[in-house]
Design a protein around this motif. Structure first.
Motif, PDB file in Angstrom:
ATOM      1  N   LEU A   1       9.783 -76.490  39.412  1.00 55.74           N
ATOM      2  CA  LEU A   1      11.229 -76.123  39.009  1.00 55.74           C
ATOM      3  C   LEU A   1      12.158 -76.289  40.204  1.00 55.74           C
ATOM      4  N   ARG A   2      11.938 -75.494  41.381  1.00 52.80           N
ATOM      5  CA  ARG A   2      12.609 -75.555  42.563  1.00 52.80           C
ATOM      6  C   ARG A   2      12.709 -76.844  43.292  1.00 52.80           C
ATOM      7  N   ASN A   3      11.674 -77.562  42.996  1.00 55.34           N
ATOM      8  CA  ASN A   3      11.029 -78.782  43.806  1.00 55.34           C
ATOM      9  C   ASN A   3      11.025 -78.468  45.222  1.00 55.34           C
ATOM     10  N   LEU A   4      10.214 -77.709  45.435  1.00 54.79           N
ATOM     11  CA  LEU A   4       9.908 -77.309  47.079  1.00 54.79           C
ATOM     12  C   LEU A   4       8.851 -78.125  47.456  1.00 54.79           C
ATOM     13  N   GLY A   5       8.990 -78.598  48.848  1.00 52.50           N
ATOM     14  CA  GLY A   5       7.966 -79.773  49.345  1.00 52.50           C
ATOM     15  C   GLY A   5       7.761 -79.075  50.914  1.00 52.50           C
ATOM     16  N   GLY A   6       6.982 -79.870  51.324  1.00 54.64           N
ATOM     17  CA  GLY A   6       6.569 -79.662  52.969  1.00 54.64           C
ATOM     18  C   GLY A   6       5.270 -78.597  52.662  1.00 54.64           C
ATOM     19  N   ILE A   7       5.539 -77.613  53.877  1.00 53.29           N
ATOM     20  CA  ILE A   7       4.503 -76.693  54.088  1.00 53.29           C
ATOM     21  C   ILE A   7       4.654 -75.563  53.415  1.00 53.29           C
ATOM     22  N   ILE A   8       3.803 -74.842  52.437  1.00 56.50           N
ATOM     23  CA  ILE A   8       4.019 -73.691  51.984  1.00 56.50           C
ATOM     24  C   ILE A   8       2.977 -72.669  51.991  1.00 56.50           C
ATOM     25  N   ILE A   9       3.522 -71.486  52.310  1.00 56.01           N
ATOM     26  CA  ILE A   9       2.582 -70.190  52.887  1.00 56.01           C
ATOM     27  C   ILE A   9       2.541 -69.461  51.555  1.00 56.01           C
ATOM     28  N   ILE A  10       1.711 -69.107  50.942  1.00 49.67           N
ATOM     29  CA  ILE A  10       1.669 -68.173  49.980  1.00 49.67           C
ATOM     30  C   ILE A  10       0.748 -66.924  50.462  1.00 49.67           C
ATOM     31  N   ASP A  11       1.618 -65.721  50.214  1.00 49.75           N
ATOM     32  CA  ASP A  11       0.987 -64.522  50.822  1.00 49.75           C
ATOM     33  C   ASP A  11       0.525 -63.455  49.722  1.00 49.75           C
ATOM     34  N   PHE A  12      -0.583 -63.831  49.220  1.00 46.53           N
ATOM     35  CA  PHE A  12      -1.434 -63.155  48.090  1.00 46.53           C
ATOM     36  C   PHE A  12      -1.727 -61.543  48.495  1.00 46.53           C
ATOM     37  N   ILE A  13      -1.538 -60.640  47.766  1.00 46.66           N
ATOM     38  CA  ILE A  13      -1.906 -59.338  47.960  1.00 46.66           C
ATOM     39  C   ILE A  13      -3.473 -59.322  48.246  1.00 46.66           C
ATOM     40  N   ASP A  14      -3.662 -58.397  49.326  1.00 48.55           N
ATOM     41  CA  ASP A  14      -5.303 -58.472  49.739  1.00 48.55           C
ATOM     42  C   ASP A  14      -6.380 -58.047  48.678  1.00 48.55           C
ATOM     43  N   MET A  15      -7.440 -58.721  48.535  1.00 46.24           N
ATOM     44  CA  MET A  15      -8.361 -58.370  47.461  1.00 46.24           C
ATOM     45  C   MET A  15      -9.717 -58.470  48.337  1.00 46.24           C
ATOM     46  N   SER A  16     -10.303 -57.411  48.083  1.00 49.34           N
ATOM     47  CA  SER A  16     -11.634 -57.005  48.761  1.00 49.34           C
ATOM     48  C   SER A  16     -12.902 -57.692  48.002  1.00 49.34           C
ATOM     49  N   ASP A  17     -12.593 -57.927  46.522  1.00 54.40           N
ATOM     50  CA  ASP A  17     -13.665 -58.477  45.674  1.00 54.40           C
ATOM     51  C   ASP A  17     -13.691 -59.881  46.039  1.00 54.40           C
ATOM     52  N   GLU A  18     -14.764 -60.454  46.364  1.00 52.41           N
ATOM     53  CA  GLU A  18     -14.821 -62.028  46.831  1.00 52.41           C
ATOM     54  C   GLU A  18     -14.918 -62.839  45.275  1.00 52.41           C
ATOM     55  N   GLU A  19     -15.218 -62.186  44.313  1.00 52.20           N
ATOM     56  CA  GLU A  19     -15.178 -62.996  43.026  1.00 52.20           C
ATOM     57  C   GLU A  19     -13.728 -63.060  42.513  1.00 52.20           C
ATOM     58  N   HIS A  20     -13.158 -61.921  42.706  1.00 50.84           N
ATOM     59  CA  HIS A  20     -11.519 -62.063  42.593  1.00 50.84           C
ATOM     60  C   HIS A  20     -10.928 -63.244  43.361  1.00 50.84           C
ATOM     61  N   ARG A  21     -11.226 -63.164  44.784  1.00 51.24           N
ATOM     62  CA  ARG A  21     -10.489 -64.209  45.623  1.00 51.24           C
ATOM     63  C   ARG A  21     -10.809 -65.700  44.768  1.00 51.24           C
ATOM     64  N   ARG A  22     -12.091 -65.966  44.510  1.00 50.01           N
ATOM     65  CA  ARG A  22     -12.438 -67.346  43.970  1.00 50.01           C
ATOM     66  C   ARG A  22     -11.579 -67.566  42.660  1.00 50.01           C
ATOM     67  N   GLN A  23     -11.554 -66.445  41.854  1.00 54.45           N
ATOM     68  CA  GLN A  23     -10.905 -66.668  40.423  1.00 54.45           C
ATOM     69  C   GLN A  23      -9.414 -67.124  40.889  1.00 54.45           C
ATOM     70  N   VAL A  24      -8.791 -66.168  41.820  1.00 50.86           N
ATOM     71  CA  VAL A  24      -7.433 -66.567  42.014  1.00 50.86           C
ATOM     72  C   VAL A  24      -7.260 -67.903  42.542  1.00 50.86           C
ATOM     73  N   MET A  25      -8.058 -68.345  43.440  1.00 49.36           N
ATOM     74  CA  MET A  25      -8.067 -69.782  43.945  1.00 49.36           C
ATOM     75  C   MET A  25      -8.162 -70.836  42.938  1.00 49.36           C
ATOM     76  N   ARG A  26      -9.118 -70.529  41.994  1.00 45.55           N
ATOM     77  CA  ARG A  26      -9.507 -71.583  40.977  1.00 45.55           C
ATOM     78  C   ARG A  26      -8.134 -71.488  40.089  1.00 45.55           C
ATOM     79  N   SER A  27      -7.662 -70.462  39.837  1.00 46.17           N
ATOM     80  CA  SER A  27      -6.465 -70.387  38.809  1.00 46.17           C
ATOM     81  C   SER A  27      -5.266 -71.109  39.538  1.00 46.17           C
ATOM     82  N   LEU A  28      -5.085 -70.990  40.825  1.00 45.68           N
ATOM     83  CA  LEU A  28      -3.677 -71.731  41.487  1.00 45.68           C
ATOM     84  C   LEU A  28      -4.322 -73.197  41.365  1.00 45.68           C
ATOM     85  N   LYS A  29      -5.156 -73.639  41.762  1.00 45.65           N
ATOM     86  CA  LYS A  29      -5.650 -75.089  41.812  1.00 45.65           C
ATOM     87  C   LYS A  29      -5.417 -75.695  40.592  1.00 45.65           C
ATOM     88  N   ARG A  30      -5.903 -75.143  39.548  1.00 45.15           N
ATOM     89  CA  ARG A  30      -5.886 -75.421  38.095  1.00 45.15           C
ATOM     90  C   ARG A  30      -4.402 -75.626  37.548  1.00 45.15           C
TER      91      ARG A  30
END
Length: 488
Positions: free
Chosen positions: A336-365
């Motif tokens: 919507l914003r047509n943002l490009g170039g380098i983008i840094i996303i600061d997710f809230i820290d997660m200690s559970d490794e499975e949660h981290r994998r699920q979040v990354m999978r959701s973002l890529k999808r």
């Protein structure tokens, strides 16, 4: 997911919105005299050759010269591995004063001129013509290997063997027959022949070929099986769109409709409100959390906060659900914003490794639906994700907004108290440096009010210290940071 395209046209501006499931996903606009340049073919004149940068600056008739890199001067051989032959030296390819046929691949942005290529390409609905090439490629978004093979074989059979033209099969071609591809090829050959004929008659710098208008590009590039209808609120644009559809997409002509509602077309689905939200820093999430976008010259940062979301039983679960929801919102906002170039996303820290994998999978999808090319790195130990998104045009904010005259782009202005103290320092400086019996201070109403109210004691001390009378006058046209100290 069902989609709808809304086209709003006025004499001075044309806007196109893509809506999926009742939510705005992307918006494009063209303004009178400020249309995008991407896809235009120019006859340019080389202004300077820079061997150290392997590039040249080319005058194509714009305010700033455009940039052409040596690697955009020659097409790679389809049988040659990337980097096998290396990039030729720009000094061997161009000299100052040379005329060159080039195409814009990136609009001017900020202080940078347009980016050019000498590798001309002309798109149609299903194919992209690559003049003077021989390779045939298929869009990576067509994932089915048998379909990719079928399309490549069809294009190979249909291609005129007497012409050295290559083709890229676009995503829209998935499932189409040989008749549709053959019609596209015939159209592209006619366009290229017209370009060649016009090239001889155009003096450098000059325009040889222009892309279709925004509404017609939307029909060409965005019409597919998921689009239920296209609604247009202007009779002239409606006629142009229907004429285009009769020639190129006759099966979908009945999906193009006139919009005759009493409300403005962009009031549907709250599009105007969505655009306003996309111009702000904060984006609320349904759970109560929110995103914060900060766009700078170098990169865009996105911060995720839980806000008022406390619905889960544990803190880790709350953080996980917020991050998961944020991935969908981020992917949508990037489009919507047509943002490009380098983008840094600061997710809230997660200690559970499975949660981290699920979040990354959701973002890529979620990013798979993006028409722009994206590249995503893995989540770091600090909860950061680095990604890039191909940028070819200015972001929505840069298209619709200008630098704030009050803060000069800082995003903040000095407080009234800070300005008052600056005025006092200037009074001390002027009172000691110049001979005068009185000083007059001109400032904004808010600043003068604070000085006469809360700072009156300090003013009295200043008068005694410098031995001069100080008077204050409000100026309604002054901004908060603006003031003048005048000697009387």
């Amino acid at each position: 997911m069902n989609e709808e395209i809304l086209i709003n046209a006025t004499p001075s501006e044309t806007r196109v919105a893509l809506v999926e499931g009742g939510m705005l996903q992307e918006v494009w606009l063209e303004r009178l005299g400020r249309n995008g340049l991407i896809g235009r073919i120019f006859k340019g004149r080389v202004s300077r050759v820079l061997p150290g940068l392997q590039a040249a600056f080319v005058d194509i008739g714009l305010e700033r010269t455009a940039f052409l890199h040596a690697m955009d001067m020659t097409r790679p051989d389809p049988g040659e591995s990337e980097g096998e032959a290396g990039t030729p030296l720009i000094a061997d390819l161009l000299r100052a004063g040379d005329e060159v046929i080039v195409q814009v691949i990136k609009d001017p942005m900020g202080s940078k001129g347009a980016r050019l290529t000498a590798n001309i390409s002309i798109p149609s609905r299903f194919l992209v013509l690559l003049p003077d090439a021989w390779n045939i490629g298929v869009s990576m978004r067509i994932e089915d290997e048998s379909e990719r093979a079928r399309l490549k074989e069809l294009v190979t059979l249909l291609r005129d063997d007497d012409s050295r033209h290559g083709y890229i099969v676009r995503t829209n071609a998935e499932g189409v027959n040989d008749f549709a591809l053959s019609a596209d090829m015939a159209y592209l050959r006619k366009v290229w022949q017209a370009v060649r004929e016009r090239t001889a008659g155009v003096a450098a710098p000059g325009v040889i070929y222009e892309e279709l208008s925004l509404p017609l590009r939307a029909l060409r590039d965005m019409m597919h099986g998921n689009v239920d209808r296209v609604r247009i609120d202007d009779a002239e644009v409606l006629d142009q769109s229907r004429a285009f559809a009769r020639s190129f997409i006759p099966d979908w002509l009945d999906r193009i409709e006139a919009y005759t509602g009493e409300r403005p077309i962009f009031d549907l689905f709250g599009i105007e409100d969505e655009i306003d939200t996309a111009l702000g820093r904060e984006v609320p999430l349904k759970s109560g959390g929110y995103l914060v976008f900060d766009q700078t010259e170098a990169m865009t940062t996105i911060d995720i906060n839980t806000g008022g979301f406390v619905g889960s039983r544990t803190q880790e679960e709350t953080i996980y659900k917020t991050n998961l929801e944020a991935t969908q919102a981020i992917a949508r906002q990037l489009r919507l914003r047509n943002l490009g170039g380098i983008i840094i996303i600061d997710f809230i820290d997660m200690s559970d490794e499975e949660h981290r994998r699920q979040v990354m999978r959701s973002l890529k999808r979620a990013l798979e639906r993006d028409h722009a090319k994206t590249s995503v790195s893995e989540l770091t130990a600090l909860g950061l994700v680095e990604m890039t998104r191909k940028r070819t045009t200015e972001s929505l904010e840069r298209r619709l907004c200008e630098t704030c005259p009050m803060c000069a782009g800082r995003g903040t202005i000095k407080s009234v108290e800070t300005v008052c103290l600056e005025i006092f320092r200037e009074i001390m400086r002027s009172g000691r440096q110049f001979e005068a019996s009185k000083l007059m201070v001109l400032a904004s109403p808010g600043v003068v009010e604070q000085i006469l109210d809360e700072q009156s004691g300090a003013v009295a001390e200043l008068e005694e210290l410098i031995g001069k009378t100080i008077r204050f006058q409000t100026e309604d046209q002054y901004q908060q940071e603006q003031f003048d100290v005048v000697l009387l």
